[in-house]
Design a protein around this motif. Structure first.
Motif, PDB file in Angstrom:
ATOM      1  N   ARG A  54       0.782  -1.238   0.000  1.00  0.00           N
ATOM      2  CA  ARG A  54       0.000   0.000   0.000  1.00  0.00           C
ATOM      3  C   ARG A  54       0.811   1.284   0.000  1.00  0.00           C
ATOM      4  NH1 ARG A  54      -4.112  -1.871   3.997  1.00  0.00           N
ATOM      5  NH2 ARG A  54      -3.845   0.082   5.109  1.00  0.00           N
ATOM      6  N   VAL A  55       2.016   1.253   0.590  1.00  0.00           N
ATOM      7  CA  VAL A  55       2.746   2.507   0.713  1.00  0.00           C
ATOM      8  C   VAL A  55       3.495   2.810  -0.578  1.00  0.00           C
ATOM      9  CG1 VAL A  55       4.556   3.745   1.973  1.00  0.00           C
ATOM     10  CG2 VAL A  55       2.983   2.245   3.191  1.00  0.00           C
ATOM     11  N   GLY A  56       3.207   3.970  -1.123  1.00  0.00           N
ATOM     12  CA  GLY A  56       3.904   4.407  -2.331  1.00  0.00           C
ATOM     13  C   GLY A  56       4.426   5.808  -2.106  1.00  0.00           C
ATOM     14  N   ARG A  57       4.538   6.551  -3.177  1.00  0.00           N
ATOM     15  CA  ARG A  57       5.023   7.919  -3.088  1.00  0.00           C
ATOM     16  C   ARG A  57       3.866   8.905  -3.246  1.00  0.00           C
ATOM     17  NH1 ARG A  57       9.539   6.966  -1.894  1.00  0.00           N
ATOM     18  NH2 ARG A  57      11.371   6.511  -3.131  1.00  0.00           N
ATOM     19  N   CYS A  58       3.893   9.961  -2.438  1.00  0.00           N
ATOM     20  CA  CYS A  58       2.923  11.045  -2.611  1.00  0.00           C
ATOM     21  C   CYS A  58       3.196  11.701  -3.961  1.00  0.00           C
ATOM     22  CB  CYS A  58       3.090  12.061  -1.493  1.00  0.00           C
ATOM     23  SG  CYS A  58       2.182  13.581  -1.761  1.00  0.00           S
ATOM     24  N   GLN A  59       2.137  11.931  -4.739  1.00  0.00           N
ATOM     25  CA  GLN A  59       2.355  12.460  -6.086  1.00  0.00           C
ATOM     26  C   GLN A  59       2.793  13.910  -6.095  1.00  0.00           C
ATOM     27  OE1 GLN A  59      -0.779  11.605  -8.808  1.00  0.00           O
ATOM     28  NE2 GLN A  59      -0.215   9.457  -8.841  1.00  0.00           N
ATOM     29  N   GLN A  60       2.546  14.581  -4.963  1.00  0.00           N
ATOM     30  CA  GLN A  60       2.888  15.996  -4.930  1.00  0.00           C
ATOM     31  C   GLN A  60       4.279  16.226  -4.341  1.00  0.00           C
ATOM     32  OE1 GLN A  60      -0.411  18.459  -3.783  1.00  0.00           O
ATOM     33  NE2 GLN A  60       0.964  19.993  -2.968  1.00  0.00           N
ATOM     34  N   CYS A  61       4.612  15.511  -3.244  1.00  0.00           N
ATOM     35  CA  CYS A  61       5.861  15.842  -2.562  1.00  0.00           C
ATOM     36  C   CYS A  61       6.856  14.683  -2.535  1.00  0.00           C
ATOM     37  CB  CYS A  61       5.576  16.309  -1.142  1.00  0.00           C
ATOM     38  SG  CYS A  61       5.066  14.984  -0.041  1.00  0.00           S
ATOM     39  N   ARG A  62       6.511  13.539  -3.091  1.00  0.00           N
ATOM     40  CA  ARG A  62       7.390  12.371  -3.140  1.00  0.00           C
ATOM     41  C   ARG A  62       7.665  11.742  -1.774  1.00  0.00           C
ATOM     42  NH1 ARG A  62      11.492  11.104  -7.226  1.00  0.00           N
ATOM     43  NH2 ARG A  62      13.051  11.963  -5.851  1.00  0.00           N
ATOM     44  N   ASN A  63       6.968  12.190  -0.728  1.00  0.00           N
ATOM     45  CA  ASN A  63       7.100  11.554   0.579  1.00  0.00           C
ATOM     46  C   ASN A  63       6.423  10.182   0.501  1.00  0.00           C
ATOM     47  OD1 ASN A  63       7.556  11.130   3.244  1.00  0.00           O
ATOM     48  ND2 ASN A  63       6.012  12.578   3.977  1.00  0.00           N
ATOM     49  N   LEU A  64       6.724   9.306   1.469  1.00  0.00           N
ATOM     50  CA  LEU A  64       6.046   8.019   1.504  1.00  0.00           C
ATOM     51  C   LEU A  64       4.586   8.240   1.893  1.00  0.00           C
ATOM     52  CD1 LEU A  64       8.806   6.014   3.358  1.00  0.00           C
ATOM     53  CD2 LEU A  64       8.295   5.963   0.928  1.00  0.00           C
ATOM     54  N   ALA A  65       3.660   7.599   1.157  1.00  0.00           N
ATOM     55  CA  ALA A  65       2.242   7.819   1.443  1.00  0.00           C
ATOM     56  C   ALA A  65       1.425   6.627   0.995  1.00  0.00           C
ATOM     57  CB  ALA A  65       1.756   9.072   0.723  1.00  0.00           C
ATOM     58  N   GLU A  66       0.270   6.431   1.650  1.00  0.00           N
ATOM     59  CA  GLU A  66      -0.613   5.338   1.246  1.00  0.00           C
ATOM     60  C   GLU A  66      -1.589   5.790   0.175  1.00  0.00           C
ATOM     61  OE1 GLU A  66      -2.701   2.799   3.996  1.00  0.00           O
ATOM     62  OE2 GLU A  66      -1.046   3.005   5.412  1.00  0.00           O
ATOM     63  N   ALA A  67      -2.048   7.032   0.288  1.00  0.00           N
ATOM     64  CA  ALA A  67      -3.001   7.545  -0.699  1.00  0.00           C
ATOM     65  C   ALA A  67      -2.241   8.256  -1.814  1.00  0.00           C
ATOM     66  CB  ALA A  67      -3.967   8.485  -0.011  1.00  0.00           C
TER      67      ALA A  67
END
Lengths: 202, 258
Positions: A54-67
């Protein structure tokens, strides 16, 4: 050599991918999980599979994110005009723990390193440029590490964002709190002097 | 082998295993060395050792061991961190990459060590005075020609290698790496494949600015090409893309530092 079972061998081999874990520690961990804490082992395996899936990259800031967006980017309470550029997700944690910053972040996932072939593309600068072109960001704070490569990265980003962002700043370098001047290295002290702050008595 | 406080420059460092790093250093008496450094981010009085080990800073390193890879046993500052920033900093990375690519391990090059230190100092001067690109060029060319000379890749700038005649100002010459200059008919060759006699003479006297500067850059590229192999220099391509974010003209790219 005696072997327990193929499944056990696979587990030991799998645990060795962790940093700091050699064959001996991997064996100890595997035995502990199977002998003493089967429940913990199940929780671990489920959460591991879950996180990887589930954990990928945030599309805006490249931080680790689930959504699609991470918690910070989707938080409406944060100031969208402030953007802090850091090298790793660990840096975000450090800044958040320090408190006081209420803007958003952009994670480079590294720094420019010409000799290793890590260029602007690899650290996501095209995404950053697109973000800057949106026009919402008014101030960018460059919080790359105060190393030679970190400085090179900050310089490159400055060149790129100068025409797009009204305010660009670099975090200050100075003497650590509770430090002793005598033991601070010369270049930090030089930075601290050139970046000194005016003080007033009242 | 146990060496104490050897003057060195750090060329490159990268993570190795858990909390170790592999350092590539250029030392005055032992040439280019590979060192393993342990516990660089460990806290100690005066800041972690890793903070001291930065490129472009004179270092005094102690190391021991045998074989290809030695172990770092101590490090002290040998001087101030060069105040490099911007294009001067990218140029300095280029110098380090040249050394990494062209120097063999344990190849002792004390003169080159001095030249590297001088080049870093020159680049810092340019960075602090601020009149950017034009003054970076001569510093880079001086180091590159010195490098060619020390490594034995330099060619004779005073004579035509095919017949031994002295280079004439009004003639044109083709450059063959590892051989030298050979006179060609001016009309027969396009201007970017041959060198004017006047430029060669200016370069021989150490004039690396203006028109002869551009010729010098072309000359260095031609001479280094066979030794660098087919992989392009990464710092050079990055230097070129740094200009990318801003509008640039063809002329500007041509005048770029590295």
């Amino acid at each position: 050599m005696y072997r327990f079972s193929p499944a056990m061998d696979a587990l030991i081999e799998g645990l060795r991918c962790l940093p700091g874990v050699g064959p001996k520690s991997a064996q100890r961990m595997a035995l502990h999980l199977l002998e003493r804490n089967r429940e913990g082992a199940l929780t671990l395996s489920r959460s591991l599979a879950d996180a990887v899936e589930r954990v990928g990259r945030c599309q805006q800031c490249r931080n680790l994110a689930e959504a699609v967006l991470c918690g910070i980017c989707s938080d409406t309470g944060r100031d969208p005009t402030l953007l802090c550029i850091v090298e790793t997700p660990g840096d975000i944690l450090a800044i958040e723990q320090a408190g006081g910053y209420r803007g958003r972040y952009f994670v480079l996932m590294g720094h420019l390193s010409p000799i290793d072939g890590i260029g602007p593309e690899e650290i996501g600068l095209p995404i950053l440029e697109a973000l800057a072109r949106d026009g919402e960001v008014q101030e960018v704070i460059l919080a790359t590490n105060p190393t030679v490569e970190g400085e090179a990265t900050a310089y490159y980003i400055t060149r790129m964002l100068e025409p797009l962002i009204p305010r660009l700043s670099r975090i200050a370098h100075g003497v650590p709190l509770g430090g002793e001047l005598e033991y601070v290295d010369g270049s930090t002290l030089a930075h601290a002097f050139s970046g000194r702050q005016p003080v007033r008595g009242s | 082998m146990r060496v104490q406080l050897q003057p060195c420059y750090l060329l490159h460092r990268r993570p190795f295993r858990d909390n170790s790093e592999l350092l590539d250093v250029f030392s005055v008496e032992y040439g280019r060395l590979g060192l393993i450094a342990r516990g660089l981010s460990r806290r100690r009085r005066g800041g972690p050792l890793g903070a001291l080990l930065q490129p472009f800073r004179p270092l005094l390193l102690s190391f021991s061991g045998k074989g290809e890879l030695l172990t770092l046993t101590g490090a002290e500052s040998g001087g101030e961190l060069a105040p490099l920033h911007g294009e001067a900093l990218l140029s300095a990375f280029y110098l380090s990459e040249l050394l990494l690519r062209l120097l063999q391990r344990f190849e002792v090059q004390p003169a080159l060590f001095t030249a590297y230190g001088a080049a870093i100092a020159d680049l810092s001067d340019v960075a602090s005075t601020g009149n950017a690109r034009l003054s970076l060029e001569p510093a880079l060319r001086r180091f590159e020609f010195r490098l060619l000379e020390e490594l034995g890749y330099a060619v004779d700038l005073s004579t035509d290698a095919s017949c031994g005649a002295v280079i004439r100002a009004d003639a044109h010459y083709a450059l063959v790496p590892d051989f030298g200059f050979r006179e060609v008919a001016a009309a027969a060759s396009p201007s970017n494949a041959s060198f004017a006699g006047t430029d060669i003479m200016a370069i021989a006297e150490g004039h690396f600015d203006g028109v002869s500067g551009l010729a010098a850059k072309r000359m260095v590229r031609t001479l280094l090409h066979p030794h660098l192999g087919s992989t392009p220099l990464r710092s050079r391509s990055m230097f070129e893309t740094t200009r990318g974010p801003r509008a640039q003209t063809g002329e500007e790219i041509e005048a770029g530092g590295v």
